[in-house]
Scaffold this motif. Structure first.
Motif, PDB file in Angstrom:
ATOM      1  N   ALA A 455       0.927  -5.348 -14.757  1.00  0.00           N
ATOM      2  CA  ALA A 455       2.133  -4.615 -14.169  1.00  0.00           C
ATOM      3  C   ALA A 455       1.959  -4.785 -12.493  1.00  0.00           C
ATOM      4  CB  ALA A 455       2.275  -3.178 -14.384  1.00  0.00           C
ATOM      5  N   LEU A 456       0.712  -4.574 -11.979  1.00  0.00           N
ATOM      6  CA  LEU A 456       0.525  -4.791 -10.605  1.00  0.00           C
ATOM      7  C   LEU A 456       0.648  -6.050 -10.021  1.00  0.00           C
ATOM      8  CD1 LEU A 456      -0.747  -3.100  -8.348  1.00  0.00           C
ATOM      9  CD2 LEU A 456      -3.092  -3.945  -8.746  1.00  0.00           C
ATOM     10  N   SER A 457       0.321  -7.263 -10.840  1.00  0.00           N
ATOM     11  CA  SER A 457       0.526  -8.572 -10.544  1.00  0.00           C
ATOM     12  C   SER A 457       2.118  -9.112 -10.719  1.00  0.00           C
ATOM     13  CB  SER A 457      -0.237  -9.637 -11.278  1.00  0.00           C
ATOM     14  OG  SER A 457      -0.181  -9.297 -12.592  1.00  0.00           O
ATOM     15  N   ASN A 458       2.895  -8.033 -11.452  1.00  0.00           N
ATOM     16  CA  ASN A 458       4.192  -8.304 -11.544  1.00  0.00           C
ATOM     17  C   ASN A 458       5.057  -7.425 -10.460  1.00  0.00           C
ATOM     18  OD1 ASN A 458       4.095 -10.130 -13.466  1.00  0.00           O
ATOM     19  ND2 ASN A 458       4.300  -8.719 -15.283  1.00  0.00           N
ATOM     20  N   LYS A 459       4.310  -6.852  -9.508  1.00  0.00           N
ATOM     21  CA  LYS A 459       4.965  -6.163  -8.466  1.00  0.00           C
ATOM     22  C   LYS A 459       5.577  -5.115  -8.959  1.00  0.00           C
ATOM     23  CE  LYS A 459       5.615 -10.073  -5.435  1.00  0.00           C
ATOM     24  NZ  LYS A 459       6.659 -10.899  -4.737  1.00  0.00           N
ATOM     25  N   LYS A 460       5.230  -4.296  -9.836  1.00  0.00           N
ATOM     26  CA  LYS A 460       5.754  -3.016 -10.451  1.00  0.00           C
ATOM     27  C   LYS A 460       5.236  -1.852  -9.508  1.00  0.00           C
ATOM     28  CE  LYS A 460       8.000  -5.226 -13.711  1.00  0.00           C
ATOM     29  NZ  LYS A 460       9.532  -5.160 -13.471  1.00  0.00           N
ATOM     30  N   LEU A 461       6.035  -0.794  -9.678  1.00  0.00           N
ATOM     31  CA  LEU A 461       5.989   0.688  -9.353  1.00  0.00           C
ATOM     32  C   LEU A 461       5.291   1.289 -10.811  1.00  0.00           C
ATOM     33  CD1 LEU A 461       5.915   3.081  -7.492  1.00  0.00           C
ATOM     34  CD2 LEU A 461       8.303   3.141  -8.187  1.00  0.00           C
ATOM     35  N   ILE A 462       3.870   1.537 -10.762  1.00  0.00           N
ATOM     36  CA  ILE A 462       3.413   1.785 -11.899  1.00  0.00           C
ATOM     37  C   ILE A 462       3.331   3.236 -12.129  1.00  0.00           C
ATOM     38  CG2 ILE A 462       1.217   1.483 -13.410  1.00  0.00           C
ATOM     39  CD1 ILE A 462       0.680  -1.105 -11.403  1.00  0.00           C
ATOM     40  N   LEU A 463       3.675   3.684 -13.425  1.00  0.00           N
ATOM     41  CA  LEU A 463       3.709   5.317 -13.712  1.00  0.00           C
ATOM     42  C   LEU A 463       2.610   5.456 -14.786  1.00  0.00           C
ATOM     43  CD1 LEU A 463       4.539   8.066 -13.430  1.00  0.00           C
ATOM     44  CD2 LEU A 463       6.447   7.529 -14.858  1.00  0.00           C
ATOM     45  N   LYS A 477      -9.318   1.450  -6.707  1.00  0.00           N
ATOM     46  CA  LYS A 477      -9.288   0.533  -5.462  1.00  0.00           C
ATOM     47  C   LYS A 477     -10.288  -0.743  -5.312  1.00  0.00           C
ATOM     48  CE  LYS A 477      -7.831   4.419  -2.426  1.00  0.00           C
ATOM     49  NZ  LYS A 477      -8.429   5.455  -1.333  1.00  0.00           N
ATOM     50  N   ILE A 478     -11.551  -0.293  -5.617  1.00  0.00           N
ATOM     51  CA  ILE A 478     -12.532  -1.236  -5.630  1.00  0.00           C
ATOM     52  C   ILE A 478     -12.096  -2.640  -6.758  1.00  0.00           C
ATOM     53  CG2 ILE A 478     -14.957  -1.961  -6.338  1.00  0.00           C
ATOM     54  CD1 ILE A 478     -15.574   0.853  -5.314  1.00  0.00           C
ATOM     55  N   ARG A 479     -11.761  -2.071  -7.908  1.00  0.00           N
ATOM     56  CA  ARG A 479     -11.427  -2.876  -8.854  1.00  0.00           C
ATOM     57  C   ARG A 479     -10.188  -3.911  -8.743  1.00  0.00           C
ATOM     58  NH1 ARG A 479     -11.625  -0.825 -14.908  1.00  0.00           N
ATOM     59  NH2 ARG A 479     -11.217   1.208 -14.255  1.00  0.00           N
ATOM     60  N   THR A 480      -9.260  -3.376  -8.034  1.00  0.00           N
ATOM     61  CA  THR A 480      -7.888  -4.125  -7.684  1.00  0.00           C
ATOM     62  C   THR A 480      -7.897  -4.669  -6.149  1.00  0.00           C
ATOM     63  OG1 THR A 480      -6.842  -2.168  -6.819  1.00  0.00           O
ATOM     64  CG2 THR A 480      -6.566  -2.738  -9.026  1.00  0.00           C
ATOM     65  N   ALA A 486      -5.495  -3.339  -2.175  1.00  0.00           N
ATOM     66  CA  ALA A 486      -5.915  -2.617  -3.239  1.00  0.00           C
ATOM     67  C   ALA A 486      -4.778  -1.912  -3.646  1.00  0.00           C
ATOM     68  CB  ALA A 486      -7.234  -1.854  -3.101  1.00  0.00           C
ATOM     69  N   ALA A 487      -4.782  -1.369  -5.137  1.00  0.00           N
ATOM     70  CA  ALA A 487      -3.814  -0.459  -5.534  1.00  0.00           C
ATOM     71  C   ALA A 487      -4.402   0.991  -5.329  1.00  0.00           C
ATOM     72  CB  ALA A 487      -3.631  -0.579  -6.881  1.00  0.00           C
ATOM     73  N   LYS A 514      -2.173  14.125 -15.513  1.00  0.00           N
ATOM     74  CA  LYS A 514      -1.000  14.034 -15.150  1.00  0.00           C
ATOM     75  C   LYS A 514      -0.498  12.803 -15.047  1.00  0.00           C
ATOM     76  CE  LYS A 514      -2.343  16.055 -11.315  1.00  0.00           C
ATOM     77  NZ  LYS A 514      -2.376  16.113  -9.648  1.00  0.00           N
ATOM     78  N   TRP A 515       0.743  12.514 -14.806  1.00  0.00           N
ATOM     79  CA  TRP A 515       1.277  11.372 -14.540  1.00  0.00           C
ATOM     80  C   TRP A 515       1.362  10.944 -13.231  1.00  0.00           C
ATOM     81  CZ3 TRP A 515       2.661   7.774 -18.319  1.00  0.00           C
ATOM     82  CH2 TRP A 515       3.037   8.154 -19.266  1.00  0.00           C
ATOM     83  N   THR A 516       1.084   9.836 -12.738  1.00  0.00           N
ATOM     84  CA  THR A 516       0.862   9.588 -11.179  1.00  0.00           C
ATOM     85  C   THR A 516       1.495   8.121 -10.953  1.00  0.00           C
ATOM     86  OG1 THR A 516      -1.052  10.790 -10.950  1.00  0.00           O
ATOM     87  CG2 THR A 516      -0.837   9.186  -9.299  1.00  0.00           C
ATOM     88  N   TYR A 517       2.093   8.014  -9.917  1.00  0.00           N
ATOM     89  CA  TYR A 517       2.545   6.523  -9.579  1.00  0.00           C
ATOM     90  C   TYR A 517       1.499   6.003  -8.761  1.00  0.00           C
ATOM     91  CZ  TYR A 517       7.510   7.484 -10.690  1.00  0.00           C
ATOM     92  OH  TYR A 517       8.606   7.981 -11.491  1.00  0.00           O
ATOM     93  N   TRP A 518       1.339   4.733  -9.118  1.00  0.00           N
ATOM     94  CA  TRP A 518       0.463   3.454  -8.505  1.00  0.00           C
ATOM     95  C   TRP A 518       1.069   2.510  -8.009  1.00  0.00           C
ATOM     96  CZ3 TRP A 518      -5.095   5.184  -8.518  1.00  0.00           C
ATOM     97  CH2 TRP A 518      -5.385   6.358  -9.217  1.00  0.00           C
ATOM     98  N   GLY A 519       0.231   1.844  -7.223  1.00  0.00           N
ATOM     99  CA  GLY A 519       0.778   0.568  -6.732  1.00  0.00           C
ATOM    100  C   GLY A 519       0.074   0.133  -5.309  1.00  0.00           C
ATOM    101  N   ARG A 520       0.352  -1.095  -4.781  1.00  0.00           N
ATOM    102  CA  ARG A 520      -0.106  -1.251  -3.313  1.00  0.00           C
ATOM    103  C   ARG A 520       0.883  -0.913  -2.471  1.00  0.00           C
ATOM    104  NH1 ARG A 520      -1.108  -6.502  -6.064  1.00  0.00           N
ATOM    105  NH2 ARG A 520      -3.240  -6.794  -6.160  1.00  0.00           N
ATOM    106  N   SER A 521       0.393  -0.589  -1.046  1.00  0.00           N
ATOM    107  CA  SER A 521       1.599   0.176  -0.392  1.00  0.00           C
ATOM    108  C   SER A 521       1.320  -0.252   0.967  1.00  0.00           C
ATOM    109  CB  SER A 521       1.227   1.707  -0.436  1.00  0.00           C
ATOM    110  OG  SER A 521       0.269   1.961   0.417  1.00  0.00           O
ATOM    111  N   TYR A 522       2.329   0.256   1.828  1.00  0.00           N
ATOM    112  CA  TYR A 522       2.392  -0.410   3.139  1.00  0.00           C
ATOM    113  C   TYR A 522       1.270   0.223   3.973  1.00  0.00           C
ATOM    114  CZ  TYR A 522       6.045  -3.577   2.601  1.00  0.00           C
ATOM    115  OH  TYR A 522       6.582  -4.861   2.392  1.00  0.00           O
TER     116      TYR A 522
END
Ligand code: 87F
Length: 522
Positions: A455-463, A477-480, A486-487, A514-522
């Motif tokens: 999902a990250l490589s497909n530029k998704k907003l990950i839940l 963060k380290i792994r991505t 990093a995500a 909990k559910w959390t949104y993840w992704g790369r960010s500005y």
């Protein structure tokens, strides 16, 4: 040749030039297609939003006359086209916080180093970004002075002085100002600049309940700025331990998303600082007690998010609620028509719509063709174009073209005020709906690490379901980590989907909390 204008002024022009101009003007740039005019005049954008987003963005903010680059990296000139948008959002927010009895103030730009040192964790992490004044003229200052990156250290010593007893609470102050953060990574107009405009609210209460309530009231105002003014859907939520202010109790935010880059953007934050600043007062019982503090801010970054989300290959697309010109009236002269009549009709329409409370202007410049003007105002993102020509006037109607979907309709002049109002509402709503549909289409649920990385490589907003452990986020963060960043967690939405018993964390495999949104960010 002498040319009599309806105002009674007369101008003298060279006959050769005039006839050449007349030919070009009347035939709409010598009969050339609008696309050709755009290419020749440099009005069209060279970069495409889908092909080269970063360069498209730099081009659109400059060509749309929002920004001018400056000779200090990371600093930008905010042109009137930008400031009008900022002022609209400012007027809304300022009026709302005044209803909440929050007062405006202004503290100095300069921070004494003594103040800076007092701060704990937060300031330490941010230290490399603080800019210092070390000289006046040729002489070194005895004590260098910092330029505010935020005003806690400037303001809180005075909160401590002003809040002595329970009657001094609550203390609710806001200031509109500029701040400087000497960023080193990739400067981007509005999104990451070394100086930016913002408001910073700093409030103090006797009880946690009052502080908690205000955090959410301010967050709701931030939601309204994004959703009602900028037509950008956001998610309201709580920041993780890694992402909250280190010195605070908890941080809430509104998070936007840019589908083209697949990056989240923190739109604004509203923090509860708890009692961590150690400011004491005497409560009703005459005992020593500690105040509860909040801080909250949004900045000119909001404008960058608006450009990124709504802009297209023709340029900016401004929501009517914030556009400094909501409709542009353009005369369309033709060979057999009296230009003065058309110009007068344009001015009448401007007067009529302005009277009704809309921000409308006419572009009566006589050195540009209608096609040139169409491209120019499209590039600047004006929500509605009103074309006025002889043929339409005969039928008592004008042509209206929406910037958001390019649809053209003829509107009877008698219905114009009502119809324009209706079109503005529809444009505003449509911008939001399209942005929301694109944002929602980008949301991807990831339950495992593999799903997460795809999902990250497909530029998704990950839940993703998460165990909410600090070490696990640091590990993500380290792994991505990669050249494009990093995500990290964006927020845990207040509006939580159901989390069935036994759901596991996508990253650690431990029970999810909990559910959390993840992704790369500005
Ligand atoms: C950069 C340099 C020095 C962010 C910085 O969110 C200090 C800081 O304290 C710093 N960058 N921060 C955190 C700012 C927190 C905060 N301040 C008031 C807000 C809301 C308004």
């Amino acid at each position: 040749m002498r040319f009599q204008l309806s105002s009674g002024l007369s101008i003298v022009v060279c006959l050769g030039c005039f006839s050449a101009f007349l030919l070009k003007y009347l035939s709409g740039s010598g009969g050339k297609k609008k696309e050709d005019v755009e290419k020749e005049t440099g009005l069209g954008l060279i970069k495409k939003k889908n092909e080269n987003f970063e360069e498209w963005y730099s081009e659109v903010v400059v060509q749309g006359e929002m920004i001018e680059y400056y000779d200090i990296s990371g600093c930008y000139i905010l042109r009137p086209w930008t400031m009008a948008i900022w002022e609209t959002m400012q007027a809304f927010f300022d009026a709302e916080i005044k209803k909440m009895k929050i007062k405006n103030c202004y503290f100095p730009l300069f921070v004494s180093p003594a103040g800076l040192k007092k701060e704990k964790d937060d300031i330490e992490g941010f230290a490399p970004e603080v800019a210092w004044v070390t000289k006046s003229g040729k002489s070194e200052l005895e004590v260098p002075i910092a330029i505010r990156p935020t005003s806690e250290t400037v303001m809180y010593p005075y909160y401590s002085k002003w809040i002595r007893g329970h009657r001094d609470l609550p203390l609710k102050l806001n200031q509109w100002c500029n701040v400087v953060r000497w960023e080193f990574s990739n400067p981007t107009p509005f999104i990451k600049s070394r100086e930016f405009l913002w408001q910073e609210g700093h409030t103090a209460f006797a009880t946690k309940e009052e502080a908690d309530k205000e955090v959410l009231e301010i967050l709701e105002l931030y939601r309204r700025i994004f959703e009602e003014y900028l037509a950008i859907p956001i998610v309201k939520g709580k920041k993780s331990e890694s992402e909250k202010l280190a010195d605070g109790l908890y941080t809430t935010s509104v998070e936007a998303f840019v589908p083209n880059t697949g990056r989240g953007v923190q739109g604004a934050t509203s923090h509860c600082l708890g009692q961590n600043l150690d400011i004491t007062y005497e409560n009703e019982k005459g005992e020593k007690a500690m105040i509860w503090q909040n801080s909250w801010s949004y900045s000119t970054r909001t404008i960058g998010v608006m450009v990124m989300v709504h802009g297209d290959d023709k340029g900016l697309v401004l929501p009517p609620k914030v556009a400094s010109i909501q409709a542009i009236v353009i005369p369309v002269p033709s060979k057999d028509a009296d230009t003065h009549v058309i110009f007068d009709a344009c001015l009448k329409i401007v007067a009529q719509l302005s009277e009704a409370g809309f921000r409308v202007e006419a572009d009566l410049r006589d050195n540009y063709s209608p096609d040139w003007k169409y491209s120019h105002w499209e590039l600047k993102g004006v929500p509605l174009r009103i074309e006025i020509g002889a043929e339409g006037l005969e039928k008592k109607q004008v042509g209206c073209v929406r910037r958001d979907n390019c649809v053209k309709v003829d509107i009877p002049v008698v219905d114009l005020v009502k119809e324009v109002k209706d079109m503005f509402d529809k444009i505003q709503q449509n911008l939001f709906d399209v942005a929301k549909q694109k944002r929602d289409a980008s949301i991807q649920v990831a339950r495992t690490w593999d799903e997460f990385t795809v999902a990250l490589s497909n530029k998704k907003l990950i839940l993703a379901p998460w165990c909410d452990e600090h070490e696990v986020e640091e590990n993500v963060k380290i792994r991505t980590k990669s050249a494009i960043g990093a995500a990290k967690s964006l927020c845990s939405p207040f509006d939580q989907p159901e989390l069935p018993e036994g759901t596991l964390c996508f990253a650690s495999g431990k029970p999810a909390k909990k559910w959390t949104y993840w992704g790369r960010s500005y």
